[in-house]
Design a protein around this motif. Structure first.
Motif, PDB file in Angstrom:
ATOM      1  N   ALA A  28     -11.665   0.009  -8.628  1.00  9.93           N
ATOM      2  CA  ALA A  28     -11.490  -1.378  -8.194  1.00  9.93           C
ATOM      3  C   ALA A  28     -10.238  -1.681  -7.727  1.00  9.93           C
ATOM      4  CB  ALA A  28     -12.057  -2.311  -9.565  1.00  9.93           C
ATOM      5  N   TYR A  29      -9.345  -0.880  -8.518  1.00 11.45           N
ATOM      6  CA  TYR A  29      -7.940  -0.965  -7.928  1.00 11.45           C
ATOM      7  C   TYR A  29      -7.700  -0.648  -6.595  1.00 11.45           C
ATOM      8  CZ  TYR A  29      -2.664  -0.586  -7.561  1.00 11.45           C
ATOM      9  OH  TYR A  29      -1.786  -0.489  -7.322  1.00 11.45           O
ATOM     10  N   THR A  30      -8.144   0.711  -6.259  1.00  8.94           N
ATOM     11  CA  THR A  30      -7.943   1.247  -5.088  1.00  8.94           C
ATOM     12  C   THR A  30      -8.612   0.383  -3.955  1.00  8.94           C
ATOM     13  OG1 THR A  30      -9.856   2.662  -5.161  1.00  8.94           O
ATOM     14  CG2 THR A  30      -7.677   3.587  -5.933  1.00  8.94           C
ATOM     15  N   LEU A  31      -9.870  -0.303  -4.277  1.00 16.09           N
ATOM     16  CA  LEU A  31     -10.366  -0.734  -3.261  1.00 16.09           C
ATOM     17  C   LEU A  31      -9.769  -2.313  -2.748  1.00 16.09           C
ATOM     18  CD1 LEU A  31     -14.235  -0.482  -4.048  1.00 16.09           C
ATOM     19  CD2 LEU A  31     -12.925   0.659  -2.087  1.00 16.09           C
ATOM     20  N   LEU A  32      -9.312  -2.837  -3.674  1.00 18.60           N
ATOM     21  CA  LEU A  32      -8.608  -4.076  -3.996  1.00 18.60           C
ATOM     22  C   LEU A  32      -7.035  -4.170  -3.384  1.00 18.60           C
ATOM     23  CD1 LEU A  32     -10.492  -5.846  -6.740  1.00 18.60           C
ATOM     24  CD2 LEU A  32     -11.123  -6.066  -4.423  1.00 18.60           C
ATOM     25  N   THR A  33      -6.387  -3.266  -3.451  1.00 17.45           N
ATOM     26  CA  THR A  33      -4.965  -3.278  -3.226  1.00 17.45           C
ATOM     27  C   THR A  33      -4.614  -2.518  -1.983  1.00 17.45           C
ATOM     28  OG1 THR A  33      -4.813  -1.165  -4.637  1.00 17.45           O
ATOM     29  CG2 THR A  33      -4.432  -3.276  -5.685  1.00 17.45           C
ATOM     30  N   LYS A  34      -3.169  -2.636  -1.660  1.00 20.19           N
ATOM     31  CA  LYS A  34      -2.900  -2.114  -0.308  1.00 20.19           C
ATOM     32  C   LYS A  34      -3.038  -0.625  -0.171  1.00 20.19           C
ATOM     33  CE  LYS A  34       1.461  -1.966   2.189  1.00 20.19           C
ATOM     34  NZ  LYS A  34       1.421  -0.760   2.963  1.00 20.19           N
ATOM     35  N   LYS A  35      -3.536  -0.228   0.932  1.00 20.11           N
ATOM     36  CA  LYS A  35      -3.883   1.046   0.958  1.00 20.11           C
ATOM     37  C   LYS A  35      -2.671   2.038   1.617  1.00 20.11           C
ATOM     38  CE  LYS A  35      -7.883  -0.441   0.248  1.00 20.11           C
ATOM     39  NZ  LYS A  35      -7.805  -1.384  -0.738  1.00 20.11           N
ATOM     40  N   GLY A  36      -2.670   3.352   1.220  1.00 20.00           N
ATOM     41  CA  GLY A  36      -1.760   4.193   1.593  1.00 20.00           C
ATOM     42  C   GLY A  36      -0.548   4.427   0.832  1.00 20.00           C
ATOM     43  N   SER A  37      -0.285   3.606  -0.126  1.00 25.06           N
ATOM     44  CA  SER A  37       0.874   3.852  -0.988  1.00 25.06           C
ATOM     45  C   SER A  37       0.909   4.991  -1.998  1.00 25.06           C
ATOM     46  CB  SER A  37       1.241   2.349  -1.717  1.00 25.06           C
ATOM     47  OG  SER A  37       0.382   2.310  -2.722  1.00 25.06           O
ATOM     48  N   LEU A  38       2.163   5.344  -2.375  1.00 22.98           N
ATOM     49  CA  LEU A  38       2.049   6.386  -3.266  1.00 22.98           C
ATOM     50  C   LEU A  38       1.299   6.052  -4.525  1.00 22.98           C
ATOM     51  CD1 LEU A  38       2.969   9.273  -4.260  1.00 22.98           C
ATOM     52  CD2 LEU A  38       4.865   8.158  -5.046  1.00 22.98           C
ATOM     53  N   LEU A  39       1.244   4.929  -4.972  1.00 20.78           N
ATOM     54  CA  LEU A  39       0.454   4.367  -6.206  1.00 20.78           C
ATOM     55  C   LEU A  39      -1.126   4.223  -6.029  1.00 20.78           C
ATOM     56  CD1 LEU A  39       0.582   3.429  -8.930  1.00 20.78           C
ATOM     57  CD2 LEU A  39       0.676   0.812  -8.082  1.00 20.78           C
ATOM     58  N   HIS A  40      -1.481   3.977  -4.747  1.00 19.46           N
ATOM     59  CA  HIS A  40      -2.844   4.092  -4.260  1.00 19.46           C
ATOM     60  C   HIS A  40      -3.217   5.446  -4.107  1.00 19.46           C
ATOM     61  CE1 HIS A  40      -6.469   3.264  -1.839  1.00 19.46           C
ATOM     62  NE2 HIS A  40      -6.124   4.225  -1.271  1.00 19.46           N
ATOM     63  N   LYS A  41      -2.526   6.257  -3.760  1.00 14.27           N
ATOM     64  CA  LYS A  41      -3.068   7.821  -3.833  1.00 14.27           C
ATOM     65  C   LYS A  41      -3.056   8.304  -5.226  1.00 14.27           C
ATOM     66  CE  LYS A  41      -0.914   8.693   0.537  1.00 14.27           C
ATOM     67  NZ  LYS A  41       0.238   9.216   1.468  1.00 14.27           N
ATOM     68  N   ARG A  42      -2.147   7.975  -6.070  1.00 17.44           N
ATOM     69  CA  ARG A  42      -2.216   8.504  -7.458  1.00 17.44           C
ATOM     70  C   ARG A  42      -3.286   8.060  -8.288  1.00 17.44           C
ATOM     71  NH1 ARG A  42       4.363   8.695  -8.981  1.00 17.44           N
ATOM     72  NH2 ARG A  42       4.640  10.390  -7.662  1.00 17.44           N
ATOM     73  N   VAL A  43      -3.504   6.638  -8.018  1.00 14.82           N
ATOM     74  CA  VAL A  43      -4.789   5.892  -8.934  1.00 14.82           C
ATOM     75  C   VAL A  43      -5.936   6.397  -8.025  1.00 14.82           C
ATOM     76  CG1 VAL A  43      -6.053   3.686  -9.333  1.00 14.82           C
ATOM     77  CG2 VAL A  43      -3.316   3.841  -9.350  1.00 14.82           C
ATOM     78  N   GLY A  44      -6.170   6.810  -6.909  1.00 15.27           N
ATOM     79  CA  GLY A  44      -7.173   7.387  -6.276  1.00 15.27           C
ATOM     80  C   GLY A  44      -7.557   8.473  -6.864  1.00 15.27           C
ATOM     81  N   TYR A  45      -6.531   9.436  -6.994  1.00 10.38           N
ATOM     82  CA  TYR A  45      -6.824  10.694  -7.713  1.00 10.38           C
ATOM     83  C   TYR A  45      -7.374  10.690  -9.195  1.00 10.38           C
ATOM     84  CZ  TYR A  45      -4.925  13.310  -3.821  1.00 10.38           C
ATOM     85  OH  TYR A  45      -4.450  13.777  -2.596  1.00 10.38           O
ATOM     86  N   VAL A  46      -6.976   9.645  -9.800  1.00  8.24           N
ATOM     87  CA  VAL A  46      -7.349   9.545 -11.270  1.00  8.24           C
ATOM     88  C   VAL A  46      -8.764   9.096 -11.295  1.00  8.24           C
ATOM     89  CG1 VAL A  46      -7.121   7.936 -13.324  1.00  8.24           C
ATOM     90  CG2 VAL A  46      -5.043   8.885 -12.492  1.00  8.24           C
ATOM     91  N   PHE A  47      -9.198   8.225 -10.085  1.00  4.91           N
ATOM     92  CA  PHE A  47     -10.597   7.876  -9.912  1.00  4.91           C
ATOM     93  C   PHE A  47     -11.390   9.084  -9.622  1.00  4.91           C
ATOM     94  CE2 PHE A  47     -13.724   6.776  -6.808  1.00  4.91           C
ATOM     95  CZ  PHE A  47     -14.615   5.963  -7.363  1.00  4.91           C
ATOM     96  N   ALA A  48     -10.987   9.917  -8.755  1.00  5.06           N
ATOM     97  CA  ALA A  48     -11.763  11.041  -8.402  1.00  5.06           C
ATOM     98  C   ALA A  48     -12.070  11.734  -9.358  1.00  5.06           C
ATOM     99  CB  ALA A  48     -11.130  11.905  -7.332  1.00  5.06           C
ATOM    100  N   ILE A  49     -11.047  12.150 -10.313  1.00  7.81           N
ATOM    101  CA  ILE A  49     -11.287  12.835 -11.462  1.00  7.81           C
ATOM    102  C   ILE A  49     -12.227  12.390 -12.501  1.00  7.81           C
ATOM    103  CG2 ILE A  49     -10.230  13.803 -13.704  1.00  7.81           C
ATOM    104  CD1 ILE A  49      -7.742  14.195 -11.585  1.00  7.81           C
TER     105      ILE A  49
END
Length: 174
Positions: A28-49
């Motif tokens: 939800a965080y990655t879909l609802l927040t600004k894309k491309g930031s370092l935080l988006h990427k890190r949270v995205g990797y946590v999501f993927a795992i």
């Protein structure tokens, strides 16, 4: 109020439950927040795992269907295909112009697909006592259709946003 004993019956069930909650929140965080930031990427990797662990742990949970695969098991390949479709171009740093398009489609499908599975699972665990298997399938379908529509709308929205951004960059707008 959720009765945790309805959800967790074993250590693998605990892993499944915990990683699904992490996946729901990070997706939800990655879909609802600004894309491309370092935080988006890190949270995205946590999501993927988390999503990978949700799917792996699901392979060992059979309490809904008398020890056999259930409809949830048949959706594991779909979930993993969305995840791979969304993550592959980012992991290998593809230089394709379709890189972000694939990422958007895959990650929207993976994140919202997890929410669809979570909503269906919630219904089955909390409200479906006494329903027949055909009724469970019917109600699961009714719950899943709005999520399929939401996935389509979200993908379309994010692709249009990407297209506008690229048109603006190509026209010299910044």
């Amino acid at each position: 109020m959720i009765e945790i004993g309805n959800w967790v019956h074993s250590p693998i069930g605990g892993i499944h439950f915990l990683t699904s909650i992490i996946g729901l929140l990070t997706g939800a965080y990655t879909l609802l927040t600004k894309k491309g930031s370092l935080l988006h990427k890190r949270v995205g990797y946590v999501f993927a795992i988390a999503l990978l662990l949700v799917n792996i742990s699901a392979l060992f949970i059979y309490d809904f269907n008398d020890g056999f695969f259930s409809v949830f098991h048949y959706l594991i390949p779909v979930s993993l295909l969305f995840l791979m479709y969304g993550m592959y171009p980012m992991l290998v740093k593809l230089k394709s112009k379709n890189r972000l398009r694939s990422h958007i489609i895959g990650m929207n499908g993976a994140a919202l697909g997890l929410w669809a599975a979570g909503a269906t699972e919630y219904f089955v665990r909390e409200f479906a006592f006494g329903l027949s298997k055909s009724q469970l399938i019917w109600y699961s379908f009714i719950i899943s259709v709005p999520f399929a529509i939401l996935i389509t709308v979200s993908i379309t929205y994010h692709l249009k946003k990407l297209s506008k951004k690229h048109r603006g960059l190509n026209n010299g707008d910044h």
